[in-house]
Design an enzyme around this catalytic site. Structure first.
Site, mmCIF file in Angstrom:
data_model
loop_
_atom_site.group_PDB
_atom_site.id
_atom_site.type_symbol
_atom_site.label_atom_id
_atom_site.label_comp_id
_atom_site.label_asym_id
_atom_site.label_seq_id
_atom_site.Cartn_x
_atom_site.Cartn_y
_atom_site.Cartn_z
ATOM 1 N N PHE A 20 0.840 -1.197 0.000
ATOM 2 C CA PHE A 20 0.000 0.000 0.000
ATOM 3 C C PHE A 20 0.874 1.245 0.000
ATOM 4 O O PHE A 20 1.761 1.409 0.832
ATOM 5 C CB PHE A 20 -0.905 0.016 1.231
ATOM 6 C CG PHE A 20 -1.786 1.242 1.313
ATOM 7 C CD1 PHE A 20 -2.784 1.457 0.375
ATOM 8 C CD2 PHE A 20 -1.610 2.192 2.319
ATOM 9 C CE1 PHE A 20 -3.596 2.585 0.436
ATOM 10 C CE2 PHE A 20 -2.417 3.315 2.399
ATOM 11 C CZ PHE A 20 -3.415 3.516 1.453
ATOM 12 N N GLY A 21 0.608 2.148 -0.951
ATOM 13 C CA GLY A 21 1.325 3.411 -1.035
ATOM 14 C C GLY A 21 0.410 4.567 -0.692
ATOM 15 O O GLY A 21 -0.678 4.692 -1.259
ATOM 16 N N TYR A 22 0.831 5.414 0.231
ATOM 17 C CA TYR A 22 0.013 6.562 0.638
ATOM 18 C C TYR A 22 0.746 7.882 0.446
ATOM 19 O O TYR A 22 0.220 8.943 0.759
ATOM 20 C CB TYR A 22 -0.392 6.430 2.113
ATOM 21 C CG TYR A 22 0.778 6.300 3.076
ATOM 22 C CD1 TYR A 22 1.363 7.432 3.653
ATOM 23 C CD2 TYR A 22 1.293 5.063 3.409
ATOM 24 C CE1 TYR A 22 2.435 7.318 4.522
ATOM 25 C CE2 TYR A 22 2.356 4.943 4.282
ATOM 26 C CZ TYR A 22 2.925 6.071 4.844
ATOM 27 O OH TYR A 22 3.994 5.949 5.698
ATOM 28 N N GLY A 23 1.973 7.822 -0.073
ATOM 29 C CA GLY A 23 2.752 9.021 -0.365
ATOM 30 C C GLY A 23 3.233 8.966 -1.800
ATOM 31 O O GLY A 23 2.445 8.788 -2.726
ATOM 32 N N SER A 24 4.536 9.054 -2.002
ATOM 33 C CA SER A 24 5.056 9.114 -3.370
ATOM 34 C C SER A 24 4.867 7.818 -4.145
ATOM 35 O O SER A 24 4.924 7.823 -5.375
ATOM 36 C CB SER A 24 6.545 9.481 -3.358
ATOM 37 O OG SER A 24 7.323 8.426 -2.826
ATOM 38 N N GLU A 107 12.787 2.862 1.685
ATOM 39 C CA GLU A 107 12.035 3.208 2.888
ATOM 40 C C GLU A 107 12.860 3.091 4.169
ATOM 41 O O GLU A 107 12.309 2.993 5.258
ATOM 42 C CB GLU A 107 10.811 2.286 3.009
ATOM 43 C CG GLU A 107 9.998 2.138 1.743
ATOM 44 C CD GLU A 107 9.332 3.429 1.312
ATOM 45 O OE1 GLU A 107 9.068 4.280 2.173
ATOM 46 O OE2 GLU A 107 9.100 3.609 0.108
#
Length: 276
Positions: A20-24, A107
């Site tokens: 899951f990606g919530y930024g870039s 990350e």
């Protein structure tokens, strides 16, 4: 029940690796994905409270997630939303090890692996097969100016039979409150000014913020984030004041910065950029 460490080590062995990606990661996807599905997770609050980007002398700010139960104990200037929107990526088993190594580098600065249920957007109806190259994401999806009316139909790059029909367990990188780069609540004006002045090897900190808002608005008509939009508004106002631009002229100038194409990520060459 498997321990957290065991789940980290074995996650994705059964062709079930979802990230899951919530930024870039929304506009700069991981390599080798074969599905990208817009949707949301619950129980978290997205905040620009993670220290990174920029230089050691003037570190920038990037997004992280805060457990909502913990967030409710904090004195925050912004309210919360029920959902954190973003994009989930499926990685084929044969590519999991390679992608995990890439993500662990990307990350590494204060972020740790957590797992959470992901809910695909319920109104996703337009489906097409993935591009020939999984990382060759069409620029046209993100290469237009945001509109006040966002369509309820979102294109998903996946075969129809592969689209999740319910929630799926996703791996997500989160900067937990105990990590050294976690800053906690900040005055919104001070945060906006700090974002405006921060610049580093990955570029301007403000572009990360502006692209995040733009990418979120393009996921669905319900996917905006009040915290992100409020920071964008403050940054635009400070920029306009600095440039001597006011009123409608400031609004026009703000639109000139959108339309940046999706950045294709195919290697670890941008490992200095620690963004979700």
């Amino acid at each position: 029940m498997a321990s957290h460490e065991q789940e980290i080590a074995t996650f994705g062995q059964n062709d079930d690796f979802w990230l899951f990606g919530y930024g870039s990661l929304i506009w700069k996807p991981p390599p080798h994905f074969d599905q990208r599905v817009p949707g949301y997770i619950e129980g978290y609050v997205r905040r620009f409270w993670q220290d990174h980007r920029g230089t050691p002398e003037a570190p920038g700010r990037v997004a992280t997630l805060i457990d909502k139960a913990h967030w409710e104990t904090l004195n925050d200037h912004h309210g919360s939303t029920e959902r954190v929107w973003g994009a989930a990526y499926h990685i084929p088993t044969s590519r999991v090890r390679e992608v995990r190594e890439y993500l662990d580098i990307r990350e590494i600065n204060g972020y740790s692996i957590q797992f959470t249920p992901f809910h695909p957007a319920p109104f996703t109806t337009s489906i097409s097969s993935p591009p020939a190259s999984p990382t060759a994401f069409p620029e046209t999806l993100f290469n237009h100016r945001p509109s006040l009316s966002i369509k309820a139909t979102t294109t998903v790059f996946a075969h129809p039979e592969m689209i999740p029909t319910g929630s799926v367990r996703c791996l997500v990188y989160i900067g937990l409150p105990e990590n050294p780069q976690f800053l906690g609540p900040q005055d919104p004006d001070e945060l906006a000014r700090h974002i405006l002045k921060s610049h580093g090897p990955s570029g301007d900190n403000k572009e990360y913020l502006y692209l995040l808002e733009k990418s979120l608005l393009e996921l669905s008509r319900d996917s905006g984030d009040k915290h992100v939009t409020d920071l964008v508004r403050r940054c635009r106002e400070f920029e306009a004041l600095e440039n001597g631009v006011i009123g409608e002229e400031a609004d026009i100038e703000a639109t000139e910065h959108v339309g940046v194409p999706l950045h294709k990520t195919g290697s670890t060459e941008e490992q200095e950029e620690v963004e979700r």
